[in-house]
Write an enzyme that holds these catalytic residues in place. Structure first.
Site, PDB file in Angstrom:
ATOM      1  N   CYS A  72      -0.847  -6.315   0.114  1.00  0.00           N
ATOM      2  CA  CYS A  72       0.531  -6.836   0.124  1.00  0.00           C
ATOM      3  C   CYS A  72       0.601  -8.125  -0.712  1.00  0.00           C
ATOM      4  O   CYS A  72       0.473  -8.071  -1.923  1.00  0.00           O
ATOM      5  CB  CYS A  72       1.002  -7.039   1.562  1.00  0.00           C
ATOM      6  SG  CYS A  72       2.812  -7.081   1.737  1.00  0.00           S
ATOM      7  N   HIS A  79      -0.645  -1.713   4.470  1.00  0.00           N
ATOM      8  CA  HIS A  79      -1.578  -2.525   5.244  1.00  0.00           C
ATOM      9  C   HIS A  79      -2.601  -1.673   5.995  1.00  0.00           C
ATOM     10  O   HIS A  79      -2.380  -1.315   7.155  1.00  0.00           O
ATOM     11  CB  HIS A  79      -0.808  -3.363   6.268  1.00  0.00           C
ATOM     12  CG  HIS A  79      -0.029  -4.485   5.692  1.00  0.00           C
ATOM     13  ND1 HIS A  79      -0.512  -5.779   5.612  1.00  0.00           N
ATOM     14  CD2 HIS A  79       1.225  -4.526   5.162  1.00  0.00           C
ATOM     15  CE1 HIS A  79       0.405  -6.567   5.058  1.00  0.00           C
ATOM     16  NE2 HIS A  79       1.462  -5.831   4.777  1.00  0.00           N
ATOM     17  N   GLU A 123      -5.320  -2.644   7.301  1.00  0.00           N
ATOM     18  CA  GLU A 123      -5.851  -3.413   8.434  1.00  0.00           C
ATOM     19  C   GLU A 123      -4.985  -3.263   9.684  1.00  0.00           C
ATOM     20  O   GLU A 123      -5.422  -3.606  10.793  1.00  0.00           O
ATOM     21  CB  GLU A 123      -6.007  -4.893   8.051  1.00  0.00           C
ATOM     22  CG  GLU A 123      -4.752  -5.739   8.093  1.00  0.00           C
ATOM     23  CD  GLU A 123      -3.811  -5.553   6.900  1.00  0.00           C
ATOM     24  OE1 GLU A 123      -2.878  -6.372   6.759  1.00  0.00           O
ATOM     25  OE2 GLU A 123      -4.001  -4.603   6.119  1.00  0.00           O
TER      26      GLU A 123
END
Length: 231
Positions: free
Chosen positions: A86, A196, A198
């Site tokens: 991002c 994302h 994660e």
């Protein structure tokens, strides 16, 4: 294996990245402040999302001048693994470590939701645990995620297999050229993506499809250092 998670003023996904490394692969991980001038002790560097320096001027435009970015460039030249997520992707493009640029979403709205991605290239250190063509579910959260490059750059990305992820089908949430969601440098050791991973390492979050990105990095590092490496 040891990971660095960079922290800029305004980063807000640094903790997510740290916890993802711990939970997904159980490797050593440390936060590294943006003023650091030494990344020599790390094997992989994560540049997290957020609003570094408030995203003033352009997203990532100020962060590219942070002292730590000189070390990130050195690490890239040494072949270390670097993942920008991002705002981290935006920083890597501003720093010239990745081609293209990220501009305002085509609908001029902040988009925050789960998004299907197609794994375009699984011959990359960050995607070797996926199959080419896999459709994975990874969340996005951005207002300036519209990936842009000129026709010549796009042709080069295609020819060199630098397109790593595309938004699957007709789900392009931000107007990115050729549905691009993530790209690499020519060498393949630097990757940037708007979604994302994660935030997708446990089914409790709605998806664990991002976990394989972290296991891929560990697998690539082990291959570099030999199968007998004690991680």
């Amino acid at each position: 294996m040891k990971f660095a998670v960079l922290v800029f003023p305004g980063s807000n996904c640094d903790i997510d990245c740290y916890k993802a490394v711990e939970e997904a692969i159980g490797q050593k991980v440390e936060y590294v402040w943006h003023t650091s001038t030494d990344l020599s002790g790390f094997d992989a560097i994560l540049v997290p999302g957020g609003f570094s320096y408030g995203d003033y001027l352009r997203c990532g435009a100020i962060s590219r001048f942070a002292p730590v970015m000189n070390e990130v460039k050195k690490a890239a030249e040494e072949g270390k693994f670097i993942l920008g997520i991002c705002n981290g992707f935006q920083i890597l493009t501003e720093a010239g470590l990745l081609p293209g640029a990220l501009i305002r979403n085509s609908g001029l709205k902040f988009r925050c939701h789960q998004t299907p991605l197609e794994v375009v290239n699984n011959g990359n250190p960050f995607t070797n645990q996926y199959a080419e063509g896999d459709i994975i579910n990874i969340p996005i959260a951005h207002g300036e995620g519209n990936y842009y490059c000129d026709d010549a750059t796009l042709a080069q990305l295609e020819a060199n297999k630098q397109i790593i992820f595309r938004y699957a089908g007709d789900t392009n949430p931000n107007g990115s050229v050729s549905n691009i969601a993530g790209v690499s440098n020519e060498r393949g050791n630097v990757v940037g993506m708007m979604p994302h991973p994660e935030r997708a390492i446990n089914q409790l979050f709605g998806s664990e499809d991002g976990k394989k990105m972290f296991t891929s990095i560990l697998n690539a590092w082990r291959e570099q250092h030999g199968a007998a490496v004690n991680s």
